[in-house]
Design an enzyme around this catalytic site. Structure first.
Site, mmCIF file in Angstrom:
data_model
loop_
_atom_site.group_PDB
_atom_site.id
_atom_site.type_symbol
_atom_site.label_atom_id
_atom_site.label_comp_id
_atom_site.label_asym_id
_atom_site.label_seq_id
_atom_site.Cartn_x
_atom_site.Cartn_y
_atom_site.Cartn_z
ATOM 1 N N LYS A 1 34.437 -30.470 62.403
ATOM 2 C CA LYS A 1 34.336 -30.075 63.801
ATOM 3 C C LYS A 1 33.647 -31.195 64.682
ATOM 4 O O LYS A 1 32.851 -30.749 65.818
ATOM 5 C CB LYS A 1 33.773 -28.820 63.930
ATOM 6 C CG LYS A 1 34.614 -27.488 63.433
ATOM 7 C CD LYS A 1 34.322 -26.179 63.606
ATOM 8 C CE LYS A 1 35.089 -25.223 63.028
ATOM 9 N NZ LYS A 1 34.824 -24.054 63.389
ATOM 10 N N CYS A 2 33.225 -32.278 64.190
ATOM 11 C CA CYS A 2 32.584 -33.215 65.149
ATOM 12 C C CYS A 2 33.441 -34.151 65.705
ATOM 13 O O CYS A 2 34.631 -34.666 65.002
ATOM 14 C CB CYS A 2 31.634 -33.926 64.199
ATOM 15 S SG CYS A 2 30.262 -33.162 63.716
ATOM 16 N N ILE A 3 33.251 -34.489 66.994
ATOM 17 C CA ILE A 3 34.101 -35.246 67.513
ATOM 18 C C ILE A 3 34.005 -36.714 67.542
ATOM 19 O O ILE A 3 32.781 -37.113 67.351
ATOM 20 C CB ILE A 3 34.144 -34.935 69.195
ATOM 21 C CG1 ILE A 3 34.478 -33.529 69.383
ATOM 22 C CG2 ILE A 3 35.052 -35.958 69.779
ATOM 23 C CD1 ILE A 3 34.150 -32.889 70.687
ATOM 24 N N PRO B 1 31.801 -34.235 59.418
ATOM 25 C CA PRO B 1 32.175 -32.951 59.553
ATOM 26 C C PRO B 1 33.591 -32.479 60.395
ATOM 27 O O PRO B 1 33.427 -33.334 61.310
ATOM 28 C CB PRO B 1 30.829 -32.432 60.280
ATOM 29 C CG PRO B 1 29.605 -33.245 59.960
ATOM 30 C CD PRO B 1 30.510 -34.524 59.894
#
EC number: 2.8.1.-
Length: 109
Positions: A107-109, A105
């Site tokens: 927006k996943c770090i 995804p």
């Protein structure tokens, strides 16, 4: 890279499949084991949900989106962070999408 059923499966440096078309449920079991997860029916429900979400919206859901979409489909009992983190302790959006053979995804770090 993974070797699965005698074939090389390309992954990125974090283990996400480079080609989601190479995914299968039997490959998902191997990816899950690499993540320290033994897939239960509850895990499969989330993995299949994430795959359906990707096919519909052409994106892997970040955690907030995943929680909201799960709540809409399955109710608050399953559409909450605590439930999802119990299944995927290193991050539901990250691990579920990886096991589902989808891109990480955004927006996943």
């Amino acid at each position: 890279m993974l070797i699965f059923e005698g074939k090389e499966i390309e992954t990125d440096t974090e283990g996400y499949l480079k080609e989601s078309s190479q995914w299968s449920e039997s490959l998902a079991v191997v990816i899950a084991e690499n993540e320290g997860i033994s897939l239960s029916p509850e895990h499969w429900e989330v993995v299949r949900f994430v795959r359906d979400f990707y096919l519909e919206f052409n994106t892997s859901p970040a955690i907030r989106m995943l929680v909201k979409a799960m709540a809409n489909k399955f109710g608050e009992e399953k559409g909450n962070s605590r439930y999802l983190y119990r299944l995927f302790p290193k991050g539901p959006a990250k691990q579920a999408t990886k096991i589902a053979g989808l891109p990480k995804p955004v927006k996943c770090i």
